[in-house]
Scaffold this motif. Sequence first.
Motif, PDB file in Angstrom:
ATOM      1  N   GLU A  42      55.710  31.641  91.607  1.00  0.00           N
ATOM      2  CA  GLU A  42      54.581  32.419  92.225  1.00  0.00           C
ATOM      3  C   GLU A  42      53.201  32.028  91.944  1.00  0.00           C
ATOM      4  OE1 GLU A  42      53.892  37.049  93.770  1.00  0.00           O
ATOM      5  OE2 GLU A  42      55.716  36.255  93.055  1.00  0.00           O
TER       6      GLU A  42
ATOM      7  N   ASP B  37      60.956  36.391  96.644  1.00  0.00           N
ATOM      8  CA  ASP B  37      60.155  36.014  95.622  1.00  0.00           C
ATOM      9  C   ASP B  37      60.575  36.041  94.086  1.00  0.00           C
ATOM     10  OD1 ASP B  37      60.239  38.462  94.953  1.00  0.00           O
ATOM     11  OD2 ASP B  37      58.169  38.988  96.012  1.00  0.00           O
TER      12      ASP B  37
ATOM     13  N   TYR C 113      54.249  30.337  97.255  1.00  0.00           N
ATOM     14  CA  TYR C 113      55.538  30.503  96.514  1.00  0.00           C
ATOM     15  C   TYR C 113      56.180  29.027  96.725  1.00  0.00           C
ATOM     16  CZ  TYR C 113      54.859  35.338  97.256  1.00  0.00           C
ATOM     17  OH  TYR C 113      54.458  36.744  97.420  1.00  0.00           O
TER      18      TYR C 113
END
Length: 501
Positions: free
Chosen positions: A223, A179, A211
């Motif tokens: 994100e 992430d 994402y």
Amino acid sequence: MTKAAYETLNREPWSKVSVSSQDYMLDAQEEDIEMMSVPDTWSPELGDGDGDGGDSKEKEVVEVSSDESDGEVDQSFRRVPLPEGVKTSKPAVEDGDDDDYEESSSDDSDDDDEESEYQDDKEEDEYEDQDSDRFQNSILEVGYKHNRSFVVRGHRIGVFRHSNNGSIKFDTTISNVDDTHGKRFTPSSAMLHQQDSSMVLMNQNNPNDLYRMDLEYGKVVDEWKVNEDIPTVSVAPVNKYSQMTGEQTLVGLSHNMLYRIDPRIGGDNLIVQNELQSYATKSHFTSLATTKDGGIVVGSAKGEIRMYDRLGVRSKTTLPALGEPIIGIDVTSDGRYIVATCKTYLLLIDAKVPDDPKGRTGFTKSFPQAKKPAPRRLQLKPEHVVYMGAPVEFTTARFNQSPDSKGSERTIVTSTGPFVITWNLRRALGSGRGDAYHIKQYPDHVVADNFRFGEDRSIVVALPNDVKSVMRSQLAKPTRQSLMIKSPVLGDSDIVANARY
């Protein structure tokens, strides 16, 4: 049986159901029973032909056993022991190959390796991946651009290249999915987006966020905090082929809400409020799909199916639950046909409103109470299930995609265990034979399958450690010999699948 199934799924007495809904469910169940009264032997006219295929004397498809490899490519998506970046191998197809495709492996010469935008690890032989034994292929996404398909394997994504002769070969690997904070995760869902330049990923450990991976750089760059109070269970393009455009928004689904997600809003709430439809009761939504005009069909764990003409409004049509929970759903581009996947059978629905002068479907016009469509049940014959030696558990069934041709969806593909199965749409509708299908067995269970984008002759098949491409003509009518599960045999491809790059 219908009464018991309804009360089990919906947890409410049968007596509370309206009379019209009771009649609809009972009539559909009776039609399924009548449809399954079929002869014990196959007749030639049930073959799965190409083109118009309306002639009952059409040539019968020749059975191909699972041990034969003509017309099929076996390219393993192997464990990738790279701490960062990507290793590529040359996806060359030798001149002179026509229909006989050769297996490709990671043993191709390093001198011929293509250069990639991703990092090339020069010390791969010295690197040991401590997590490699934990992961298998799990998700398949077929791209429309650059003839690519993508397979998720743990926190890595394999990229595969389709050739003009129907083969598929390993191209490169996106080695780590992290992430924006550098925390690694395993995607639970993936969807190609914005002309295949991006992939939208979901993380089951953080269902309130999405994402966006930039496929040129091979890393997550955005994100999206959809809503801190609304966990998203599934996403879909705003229309069936918006994947081919620069469209930035997408459709989101929670257990009881349907909404548009617009990343351009920014902040921690990306839901467009005037395009949100919420239900006070627990609807238990599970899956959705869209038409080329933006119609939306939603399936639920209760077995209900809802059709919407746009976001932000109540459904035009709701079909009562008929049995098992719906685990996946798809729709043709024009909205005429819907296929809903249950664990042991498929439901094929003609969504055209009867006697409507404009030829509208249940997406844009509500069905009269007495004329709601009765689904056709597509299922395997009991004796075939016995030969298979395992319970049926279908993967999500899909139509072939044909963005350039109107109404040209002709085939449905799904799988159960090690078997890939197709139904010819025209024959299933015309003859009412829900058990007329073609099948091919693999040496391992099928994780995911889908048609190559824009056609129905080539099917991409993801196994736990392999990715294959098979021509639809290789699937044959089921016989006892073709359905008996064969003992796995360790071949070259299996050895490569367990080796490090």
